[in-house]
Scaffold this motif. Structure first.
Motif, PDB file in Angstrom:
ATOM      1  N   LEU A   9       0.777  -1.246  -0.047  1.00 50.78           N
ATOM      2  CA  LEU A   9       0.026  -0.053   0.123  1.00 50.78           C
ATOM      3  C   LEU A   9       0.848   1.167  -0.122  1.00 50.78           C
ATOM      4  CD1 LEU A   9      -2.695  -1.313   2.412  1.00 50.78           C
ATOM      5  CD2 LEU A   9      -2.859  -1.000  -0.041  1.00 50.78           C
ATOM      6  N   LEU A  10       2.077   1.293   0.778  1.00 48.00           N
ATOM      7  CA  LEU A  10       2.921   2.415   0.682  1.00 48.00           C
ATOM      8  C   LEU A  10       3.440   2.491  -0.600  1.00 48.00           C
ATOM      9  CD1 LEU A  10       4.493   4.571   2.303  1.00 48.00           C
ATOM     10  CD2 LEU A  10       6.279   2.768   2.617  1.00 48.00           C
ATOM     11  N   LEU A  11       3.931   1.351  -1.382  1.00 49.34           N
ATOM     12  CA  LEU A  11       4.152   1.738  -2.890  1.00 49.34           C
ATOM     13  C   LEU A  11       2.909   2.230  -3.767  1.00 49.34           C
ATOM     14  CD1 LEU A  11       6.664  -1.429  -3.124  1.00 49.34           C
ATOM     15  CD2 LEU A  11       7.366   1.086  -3.387  1.00 49.34           C
ATOM     16  N   MET A  12       1.834   1.524  -3.588  1.00 50.41           N
ATOM     17  CA  MET A  12       0.824   2.001  -4.288  1.00 50.41           C
ATOM     18  C   MET A  12       0.266   3.535  -4.069  1.00 50.41           C
ATOM     19  SD  MET A  12      -2.056  -1.167  -3.767  1.00 50.41           S
ATOM     20  CE  MET A  12      -3.113  -0.448  -4.909  1.00 50.41           C
ATOM     21  N   ALA A  13       0.635   3.961  -2.889  1.00 52.18           N
ATOM     22  CA  ALA A  13       0.446   5.535  -2.700  1.00 52.18           C
ATOM     23  C   ALA A  13       1.500   6.260  -3.440  1.00 52.18           C
ATOM     24  CB  ALA A  13       0.281   5.580  -1.180  1.00 52.18           C
ATOM     25  N   HIS A  14       2.690   6.016  -3.657  1.00 52.77           N
ATOM     26  CA  HIS A  14       3.497   6.441  -4.288  1.00 52.77           C
ATOM     27  C   HIS A  14       3.638   6.379  -5.849  1.00 52.77           C
ATOM     28  CE1 HIS A  14       5.617   8.540  -1.189  1.00 52.77           C
ATOM     29  NE2 HIS A  14       5.188   7.370  -0.120  1.00 52.77           N
ATOM     30  N   HIS A  15       3.627   5.151  -6.193  1.00 49.72           N
ATOM     31  CA  HIS A  15       3.549   4.825  -7.617  1.00 49.72           C
ATOM     32  C   HIS A  15       3.180   3.343  -7.885  1.00 49.72           C
ATOM     33  CE1 HIS A  15       5.745   4.373 -11.752  1.00 49.72           C
ATOM     34  NE2 HIS A  15       4.916   5.304 -11.897  1.00 49.72           N
ATOM     35  N   VAL A  16       1.968   3.237  -8.208  1.00 48.46           N
ATOM     36  CA  VAL A  16       1.705   1.794  -8.375  1.00 48.46           C
ATOM     37  C   VAL A  16       2.110   0.999  -9.393  1.00 48.46           C
ATOM     38  CG1 VAL A  16      -0.388   2.522 -10.099  1.00 48.46           C
ATOM     39  CG2 VAL A  16      -0.708   0.365  -8.401  1.00 48.46           C
ATOM     40  N   ALA A  53       3.495  11.347  -3.533  1.00 46.98           N
ATOM     41  CA  ALA A  53       2.208  10.710  -3.575  1.00 46.98           C
ATOM     42  C   ALA A  53       1.009  11.675  -3.547  1.00 46.98           C
ATOM     43  CB  ALA A  53       1.837   9.934  -2.016  1.00 46.98           C
ATOM     44  N   THR A  54       0.026  11.504  -4.077  1.00 48.02           N
ATOM     45  CA  THR A  54      -1.216  12.460  -4.239  1.00 48.02           C
ATOM     46  C   THR A  54      -2.388  12.006  -3.802  1.00 48.02           C
ATOM     47  OG1 THR A  54      -2.012  11.362  -6.389  1.00 48.02           O
ATOM     48  CG2 THR A  54      -0.249  13.036  -6.765  1.00 48.02           C
ATOM     49  N   ARG A  55      -3.266  13.002  -3.508  1.00 45.29           N
ATOM     50  CA  ARG A  55      -4.708  12.587  -3.162  1.00 45.29           C
ATOM     51  C   ARG A  55      -5.117  11.387  -3.753  1.00 45.29           C
ATOM     52  NH1 ARG A  55      -6.898  15.708   0.746  1.00 45.29           N
ATOM     53  NH2 ARG A  55      -5.728  17.654   1.138  1.00 45.29           N
ATOM     54  N   LYS A  56      -5.048  11.474  -5.153  1.00 40.56           N
ATOM     55  CA  LYS A  56      -5.547  10.368  -5.884  1.00 40.56           C
ATOM     56  C   LYS A  56      -5.044   9.300  -5.683  1.00 40.56           C
ATOM     57  CE  LYS A  56      -6.114   9.104 -10.710  1.00 40.56           C
ATOM     58  NZ  LYS A  56      -6.035   9.311 -12.240  1.00 40.56           N
ATOM     59  N   THR A  57      -3.556   8.875  -5.523  1.00 39.63           N
ATOM     60  CA  THR A  57      -2.972   7.702  -5.129  1.00 39.63           C
ATOM     61  C   THR A  57      -3.266   7.520  -3.711  1.00 39.63           C
ATOM     62  OG1 THR A  57      -0.834   8.851  -4.717  1.00 39.63           O
ATOM     63  CG2 THR A  57      -1.274   7.997  -6.926  1.00 39.63           C
ATOM     64  N   HIS A  58      -3.286   8.284  -2.616  1.00 40.47           N
ATOM     65  CA  HIS A  58      -3.535   8.044  -1.506  1.00 40.47           C
ATOM     66  C   HIS A  58      -5.007   7.570  -1.357  1.00 40.47           C
ATOM     67  CE1 HIS A  58      -0.254   8.885   1.195  1.00 40.47           C
ATOM     68  NE2 HIS A  58      -0.255  10.212   0.510  1.00 40.47           N
ATOM     69  N   THR A  59      -5.953   7.963  -2.302  1.00 43.85           N
ATOM     70  CA  THR A  59      -7.349   7.689  -2.266  1.00 43.85           C
ATOM     71  C   THR A  59      -7.375   6.146  -2.782  1.00 43.85           C
ATOM     72  OG1 THR A  59      -8.169   9.849  -2.532  1.00 43.85           O
ATOM     73  CG2 THR A  59      -9.654   8.039  -3.298  1.00 43.85           C
ATOM     74  N   ASN A  60      -6.521   5.691  -3.695  1.00 47.27           N
ATOM     75  CA  ASN A  60      -6.606   4.476  -4.290  1.00 47.27           C
ATOM     76  C   ASN A  60      -6.093   3.540  -3.358  1.00 47.27           C
ATOM     77  OD1 ASN A  60      -6.564   2.329  -6.201  1.00 47.27           O
ATOM     78  ND2 ASN A  60      -4.298   2.813  -6.064  1.00 47.27           N
ATOM     79  N   ALA A  61      -5.025   3.902  -2.546  1.00 44.77           N
ATOM     80  CA  ALA A  61      -4.545   3.137  -1.663  1.00 44.77           C
ATOM     81  C   ALA A  61      -5.549   2.998  -0.400  1.00 44.77           C
ATOM     82  CB  ALA A  61      -3.364   3.574  -0.848  1.00 44.77           C
TER      83      ALA A  61
END
Length: 133
Positions: A9-16, A53-61
């Protein structure tokens, strides 16, 4: 592999895509000397975390975490979490709001896998105490 799994999830929040690429790399890394594989992984892992990490990537995580709780939560609890995630996505609340709610429910209803995610508890507790003046 265990380390990579706990960083999902940490990686997904930065770059999936980095999460996916590192997973594919690890599947084949047994062919390389361990030191070389570790150096390659660490270099690419840190590069992924270097991406903002962006709001979009954090929202995904955050939504991904909710997916692990879906079967365990009642309707009102699930709605509260969805609302907190949406309010974060819209910039109405800070990341800590949905993160704390999710962490609370993960502790009560989550699997060992989701509890092990560093995204939900990224810093040692003691580190947070240093800035409490």
């Amino acid at each position: 592999m265990q380390f990579h799994s706990s960083q999902k999830l940490l990686l997904m929040a930065h770059h999936v895509e980095s999460y996916r690429e590192l997973g594919r790399y690890l599947a084949e890394a047994h062919r390389e000397p361990l030191d070389d594989a570790m150096a390659h992984y660490l270099r690419h892992f840190m590069a992924a975390l270097g991406r903002r990490a962006t709001r979009k990537t954090h929202t995904n995580a955050l939504t991904h975490v909710l997916g692990y709780l879906k079967q365990s939560l009642d309707g009102p609890s699930r709605q509260d979490l969805l609302q907190a995630i949406e309010e974060y996505r819209l910039g109405q609340v800070n990341l800590v709001v949905p993160l704390r709610l999710l962490t609370h429910y993960v502790k009560r209803h989550g699997s060992d896998y989701i509890r092990a995610q560093t995204y939900l508890d990224p810093h040692p507790y003691e580190l947070g105490l240093r800035n409490t003046i």
